[in-house]
Enzyme design. Structure first.
Site, PDB file in Angstrom:
ATOM      1  N   HIS A  79       0.822  -1.207   0.000  1.00 38.10           N
ATOM      2  CA  HIS A  79       0.000   0.000   0.000  1.00 38.10           C
ATOM      3  C   HIS A  79       0.862   1.265   0.000  1.00 38.10           C
ATOM      4  O   HIS A  79       1.984   1.264   0.511  1.00 38.10           O
ATOM      5  CB  HIS A  79      -0.946  -0.003   1.206  1.00 38.10           C
TER       6      HIS A  79
ATOM      7  N   GLU B 261       0.737   3.968   1.697  1.00 34.61           N
ATOM      8  CA  GLU B 261       1.119   4.492   3.019  1.00 34.61           C
ATOM      9  C   GLU B 261       2.307   3.715   3.581  1.00 34.61           C
ATOM     10  O   GLU B 261       3.250   4.299   4.126  1.00 34.61           O
ATOM     11  CB  GLU B 261      -0.055   4.366   4.004  1.00 34.61           C
TER      12      GLU B 261
ATOM     13  N   CYS C 267      -2.390  -0.312   7.336  1.00 39.65           N
ATOM     14  CA  CYS C 267      -1.629   0.935   7.202  1.00 39.65           C
ATOM     15  C   CYS C 267      -1.811   1.809   8.439  1.00 39.65           C
ATOM     16  O   CYS C 267      -0.865   2.480   8.860  1.00 39.65           O
ATOM     17  CB  CYS C 267      -2.040   1.679   5.944  1.00 39.65           C
TER      18      CYS C 267
HETATM   19  O1  LIG Z   1      -5.159   2.564   2.145  1.00 37.21           O
HETATM   20  C1  LIG Z   1      -4.976   1.979   1.075  1.00 37.21           C
HETATM   21  N1  LIG Z   1      -3.806   2.168   0.395  1.00 37.21           N
HETATM   22  C2  LIG Z   1      -3.528   1.550  -0.790  1.00 37.21           C
HETATM   23  O2  LIG Z   1      -2.473   1.749  -1.366  1.00 37.21           O
HETATM   24  N2  LIG Z   1      -4.476   0.685  -1.295  1.00 37.21           N
HETATM   25  C3  LIG Z   1      -4.215   0.036  -2.561  1.00 37.21           C
HETATM   26  C4  LIG Z   1      -4.142  -1.463  -2.553  1.00 37.21           C
HETATM   27  C5  LIG Z   1      -4.686  -1.829  -3.914  1.00 37.21           C
HETATM   28  O3  LIG Z   1      -3.641  -1.719  -4.884  1.00 37.21           O
HETATM   29  C6  LIG Z   1      -5.718  -0.750  -4.157  1.00 37.21           C
HETATM   30  C7  LIG Z   1      -7.106  -1.110  -3.698  1.00 37.21           C
HETATM   31  O4  LIG Z   1      -7.688  -1.866  -4.691  1.00 37.21           O
HETATM   32  P1  LIG Z   1      -9.258  -1.942  -4.957  1.00 37.21           P
HETATM   33  O5  LIG Z   1      -9.797  -0.521  -4.739  1.00 37.21           O
HETATM   34  O6  LIG Z   1      -9.372  -2.403  -6.370  1.00 37.21           O
HETATM   35  O7  LIG Z   1      -9.803  -2.904  -3.943  1.00 37.21           O
HETATM   36  O8  LIG Z   1      -5.299   0.366  -3.421  1.00 37.21           O
HETATM   37  C8  LIG Z   1      -5.650   0.485  -0.649  1.00 37.21           C
HETATM   38  C9  LIG Z   1      -5.935   1.112   0.514  1.00 37.21           C
HETATM   39  C10 LIG Z   1      -7.204   0.981   1.260  1.00 37.21           C
HETATM   40  O9  LIG Z   1      -7.923  -0.062   0.881  1.00 37.21           O
HETATM   41 ZN   LIG Z   2      -3.383  -0.047   3.572  1.00 34.46          ZN
END
Ligand SMILES: O=c1[nH]c(=O)n([C@H]2C[C@H](O)[C@@H](COP(=O)(O)O)O2)cc1CO
Ligand SMILES: [Zn+2]
Length: 159
Positions: free
Chosen positions: A77, A79, A106
């Protein structure tokens, strides 16, 4: 008299978080994060992506299917990337600008690294257990969080 048309700190750092998100290979959610010191110096940046060494072209980007064939097992992610990317790892007292409200995993990393304030853009997963758990932990630990207030200013990059 000084120029009046300058962007605020919030616009500046959320803009950089949005620009970072544009590096993401995720076709559904591109997320960017920017960590800033109390003196408004940028400490780190991140976006959601596969771990270093995992080839983006060989990794799954699907949302559905068997666990092992979805991105969720692998993607780091934004963060967490921003926290891990910080060169001196001292983020105490800092604030994080992030384009999507953080999940519970996160949130744990944000709390443990001493980040004290979170400014977020999208809250599209507001009612999920992950978001509820994040808010619960932020409330308990005194991490402040607030939604970014859009200014309506269009920032165009033509490069
Ligand atoms: O806080 C976050 N930070 C973050 O980088 N992500 C990323 C993980 C995935 O690559 C995407 C979420 O995928 P989706 O919305 O298709 O479920 O976003 C997702 C979240 C929260 O779900
Ligand atoms: Zn996250």
């Amino acid at each position: 008299m000084k120029r009046q048309d300058y962007i605020s700190w919030d616009e500046y750092f959320m803009g950089i978080a949005l620009l970072s998100a544009m590096r993401s290979k995720d076709n559904n959610s591109q997320v960017g994060a920017c960590i800033v010191s109390p003196e408004n110096k940028i400490l780190s940046l991140g976006y959601n992506g596969m771990p270093i060494g995992c080839n983006d072209d060989d990794m799954p980007w699907e949302r559905e299917g068997s666990d092992l064939d979805t991105k969720y097992m692998y993607v780091c992610h934004s963060e967490l990337n921003a926290i891990l990317n910080s060169p001196n790892h001292d983020l105490r007292g800092s604030r994080m600008y992030v384009t999507l409200f953080p999940c519970n995993e996160c949130a744990k990393a944000i709390i443990q690294s001493g980040i004290k304030e979170l400014i977020y853009l999208s809250d599209k997963y507001h009612d999920t257990h992950a978001s509820i758990a994040s808010r619960r932990m932020f409330n308990m630990t005194g991490v402040k969080y607030r939604a970014y207030q859009p200014t309506g200013r269009e920032i165009k990059l033509d490069v």
